[in-house]
Write an enzyme that holds these catalytic residues in place. Structure first.
Site, mmCIF file in Angstrom:
data_model
loop_
_atom_site.group_PDB
_atom_site.id
_atom_site.type_symbol
_atom_site.label_atom_id
_atom_site.label_comp_id
_atom_site.label_asym_id
_atom_site.label_seq_id
_atom_site.Cartn_x
_atom_site.Cartn_y
_atom_site.Cartn_z
ATOM 1 N N ASP A 219 0.873 -1.174 0.000
ATOM 2 C CA ASP A 219 0.000 0.000 0.000
ATOM 3 C C ASP A 219 0.911 1.225 0.000
ATOM 4 O OD1 ASP A 219 -1.430 2.222 0.785
ATOM 5 O OD2 ASP A 219 -2.612 1.195 2.306
ATOM 6 N N LYS A 245 -3.083 11.950 -3.324
ATOM 7 C CA LYS A 245 -2.114 12.126 -2.235
ATOM 8 C C LYS A 245 -0.735 12.476 -2.773
ATOM 9 C CE LYS A 245 -4.349 8.781 0.838
ATOM 10 N NZ LYS A 245 -5.071 9.577 1.831
ATOM 11 N N CYS A 384 -8.781 6.144 10.161
ATOM 12 C CA CYS A 384 -9.091 4.863 9.499
ATOM 13 C C CYS A 384 -8.123 3.767 9.907
ATOM 14 C CB CYS A 384 -9.131 5.003 7.975
ATOM 15 S SG CYS A 384 -10.416 6.089 7.396
HETATM 16 N N1 7TS Z 1 -3.794 3.389 2.698
HETATM 17 C C1 7TS Z 1 -3.225 4.336 3.454
HETATM 18 C C2 7TS Z 1 -1.940 4.050 4.160
HETATM 19 C C3 7TS Z 1 -3.843 5.586 3.566
HETATM 20 O O1 7TS Z 1 -3.268 6.524 4.328
HETATM 21 C C4 7TS Z 1 -5.058 5.833 2.888
HETATM 22 C C5 7TS Z 1 -5.806 7.121 3.036
HETATM 23 C C6 7TS Z 1 -5.573 4.813 2.086
HETATM 24 C C7 7TS Z 1 -4.925 3.606 2.018
HETATM 25 C C8 7TS Z 1 -6.821 4.994 1.285
HETATM 26 O O2 7TS Z 1 -6.619 5.867 0.220
HETATM 27 P P1 7TS Z 1 -7.822 6.310 -0.711
HETATM 28 O O3 7TS Z 1 -7.235 7.369 -1.582
HETATM 29 O O4 7TS Z 1 -8.241 5.098 -1.481
HETATM 30 O O5 7TS Z 1 -8.904 6.814 0.188
HETATM 31 N N2 7TS Z 1 -5.522 7.822 4.220
HETATM 32 C C9 7TS Z 1 -6.171 8.898 4.687
HETATM 33 C C10 7TS Z 1 -5.778 9.585 5.840
HETATM 34 O O6 7TS Z 1 -4.800 9.296 6.517
HETATM 35 N N3 7TS Z 1 -6.635 10.605 6.055
HETATM 36 O O7 7TS Z 1 -7.556 10.607 5.086
HETATM 37 C C11 7TS Z 1 -7.299 9.541 4.228
#
Ligand code: 7TS
Length: 427
Positions: A219, A245, A384
Site C-alpha cells: 500500500d 495524495k 481509518c
Molecule cells: N492506505 C493508506 C496508508 C492511507 O493513508 C489511505 C488514506 C488509504 C490507504 C486509502 O486511500 P484512498 O485514496 O483510497 O482513500 N488515508 C487517509 C488519511 O490518513 N486521512 O484521510 C485519508
C-alpha cells in the site's frame, strides 16, 4: 523587492540539480495555499488525507477539457484519438514513475482502496481457499484490512497481523519468516503508516516473502508522492497508490501488478471496454490491464496524474524524501518540547513527514477544532486505523501531516498555536 518567479517543472529541475529546490519558492505553484481561513493565513497540515494541486496539474485538466475531451478506445474521430493517446500515455508515464517493466502492468483505479479491493476480488478469488492465511500488519489503514476480511468471510481464509511495537510504532519482524512459512498466501502491508509515520522496510520484507513463495501487495498511498517508489527494487507483486495524495486529482489511482500475474487473473467488474466479444450468455476478455477497466475510465484524472508525476519528478523525489524526513524530524523535536504535556506516536527517528500526538488534557477533536480557528488544518480521529488506535489504548489522535510545500516556520507556528490551545483549556 521583487517576488520570486513561480517555479515551473523546468526551473525546479534546474535548481533541484544543484543544492535541492527552493521549497519556499515552490509554494507559488500552489494557488490554494495563499488564502486566509478564519482571518488568518491558511496553514495546511492535512496532507496525509489529500495534498494540494500545483498549477501545472490544474492547467493540464483545463487543457484536456478545452481541447481534447472525448471517450477513449472507441471513436475513430480526431478528439477520441487524442483522448486515447493522452490516456495511454498517462499509463506509460505511471509505468516509468514506478519503474514497472511495461505499461501493461498499470491498471487505472479510483485510488488505493479500489486497487486493494481489485486484488482481493480477482487474485483472492483465484488463489485463496479455506484455511489459507492472509498476513497483514497491525498498522494498516481500513482499506488494507476490510477487503481481506470480506475475502476471508467468502473463502474461509484466516487473517494474521504482524505486531507493532507500542508507541514507537515499528513492525516487529522477529517472527516474520516463521509466520511466512506457515500457510500464508499473501502479505499485504503499508509502505508508510498514515497514523504513525513509520517507514516500513518493504524491500526487505518482500524479499523474505518471495523466498517463502508468498505473494506481496504494498500500500503506497502515503509513500508514492513522498519518496522514490520503484516496484522492481521493492520486489512486490502488487502496489496500490492514490493520485490525490501526490499532487494529482481525486478519483484516480494506480494498481501496479506483475504482468505474469495480472494476465492470469479474472476480470474485476464487467461492462464496456474490458471485453473482446460478448454473446448473450458468455463473453471473452481483453488482456490486462484493459480487462480490469470496465466502463468509461477517469480520463482527465489520468491526464492530471501524469502531470503530477512530471511535476514531482521535476523537483526530484529524492529531494522530496529528504525534505519530508527533515520536516518530520523537526516537528517531532519541536512537539517533544511539550514534555509531559504531550504524547507522541511513532518512531523518534527515521520517520516520514507526519506526526500523531495527544495534548494531555485536551481531546484530539478539540485540538483540531480550535486549531482550525487559528487557520491551521490538522486531522483528528482514528485516521481509518481503529484497530491500531485500540492497540495504542487511545480512541483518536491529532495529526499534522506535511508535504514539500510546508516549511519549518509553519511547524513553529503550529507549536505556537498548540501553546494557545493549552492556554485556552487552562493547562
Ligand atoms: N492506505 C493508506 C496508508 C492511507 O493513508 C489511505 C488514506 C488509504 C490507504 C486509502 O486511500 P484512498 O485514496 O483510497 O482513500 N488515508 C487517509 C488519511 O490518513 N486521512 O484521510 C485519508
Amino acid at each position: 523587492m521583487s517576488q520570486p518567479a513561480p517555479l515551473t517543472p523546468q526551473t525546479a529541475a534546474a535548481s533541484a540539480a544543484e543544492a535541492g529546490p527552493d521549497w519556499n519558492a515552490l509554494r507559488a505553484d500552489f494557488p490554494i495555499l495563499h488564502q486566509q481561513v478564519h482571518n488568518r493565513p491558511l496553514l495546511y497540515l492535512d496532507n496525509a488525507a489529500t495534498t494540494q494541486k500545483p498549477r501545472a496539474v490544474i492547467q493540464a485538466l483545463q487543457r484536456y477539457y478545452e481541447r481534447d475531451n472525448a471517450n477513449v478506445h472507441r471513436g475513430i474521430h480526431e478528439l477520441s484519438n487524442r483522448a486515447t493517446a493522452a490516456f495511454e500515455s498517462a499509463r506509460a508515464r505511471a509505468a516509468r514513475f514506478l519503474n514497472a517493466r511495461s505499461p501493461e502492468e498499470i491498471v487505472f483505479t479510483r485510488g488505493t482502496t479500489e486497487g486493494i479491493n481489485l486484488v482481493a476480488a480477482t487474485w483472492g478469488a483465484q488463489n485463496v481457499k479455506a484455511g489459507d492465511i492472509i498476513l497483514l500488519t497491525e498498522m494498516e489503514h481500513h482499506s488494507n484490512l476490510v477487503p481481506w476480511q470480506l475475502l476471508a468471510a467468502r473463502t474461509g481464509a484466516r487473517l494474521r497481523h504482524l505486531p507493532v511495537t507500542g508507541d514507537a510504532g515499528l513492525l516487529d519482524l522477529s517472527h516474520l519468516d516463521e509466520w511466512l512459512g506457515s500457510g500464508v498466501k499473501l502479505l499485504a502491508l503499508t509502505h508508510i503508516s498514515n497514523s504513525l509515520g513509520t517507514i516500513n522496510p518493504v524491500a526487505e520484507i518482500c524479499a523474505r516473502a518471495r523466498k517463502a513463495g508468498v505473494t506481496t501487495l504494498v500500500d503506497a498511498a502515503q509513500s508514492a508522492g513522498h519518496r522514490p517508489v520503484d516496484v522492481q527494487e521493492i520486489g512486490c507483486d502488487f502496489l496500490a497508490l492514490s493520485g490525490h495524495k501526490m499532487c494529482g486529482p481525486t478519483g484516480i489511482g494506480v494498481l501496479y501488478g506483475r504482468q505474469e500475474l495480472l494476465e492470469t487473473l479474472p476480470p474485476y467488474q464487467g461492462g464496456g471496454e474490458m471485453i473482446l466479444s460478448v454473446e448473450y450468455h458468455t463473453s471473452t476478455w481483453k488482456h490486462a490491464p484493459h480487462r480490469f477497466e470496465a466502463g468509461t475510465p477517469d480520463i482527465s484524472g489520468a491526464v492530471g496524474l501524469a502531470a503530477a508525476m512530471d511535476y514531482l519528478d521535476a523537483i526530484g523525489r529524492t529531494h522530496i524524501a529528504r525534505h519530508d524526513q527533515e520536516l518530520g524530524a523537526y516537528a517531532y523535536a519541536r512537539l517533544a518540547e511539550f514534555k509531559e504535556g504531550i504524547r507522541l506516536f511513532g518512531p523518534r527517528i527515521g520517520r516520514a513527514g507526519l506526526v500523531s500526538f495527544l495534548l494531555r488534557g485536551v481531546h484530539a477533536h478539540d485540538v483540531v477544532t480550535v486549531a482550525d480557528q487559528w487557520g491551521v488544518a490538522l486531522r483528528g480521529g482514528h485516521h481509518c486505523t481503529q484497530p491500531l488506535m485500540r492497540k495504542l489504548g487511545v480512541e483518536s489522535t491529532a495529526r499534522a501531516s506535511f508535504y514539500f510545500y510546508n516549511t519549518p516556520a509553519e511547524i513553529d507556528r503550529l507549536v505556537e498555536v498548540l501553546r494557545e490551545i493549552q492556554k485556552f483549556f487552562g493547562l
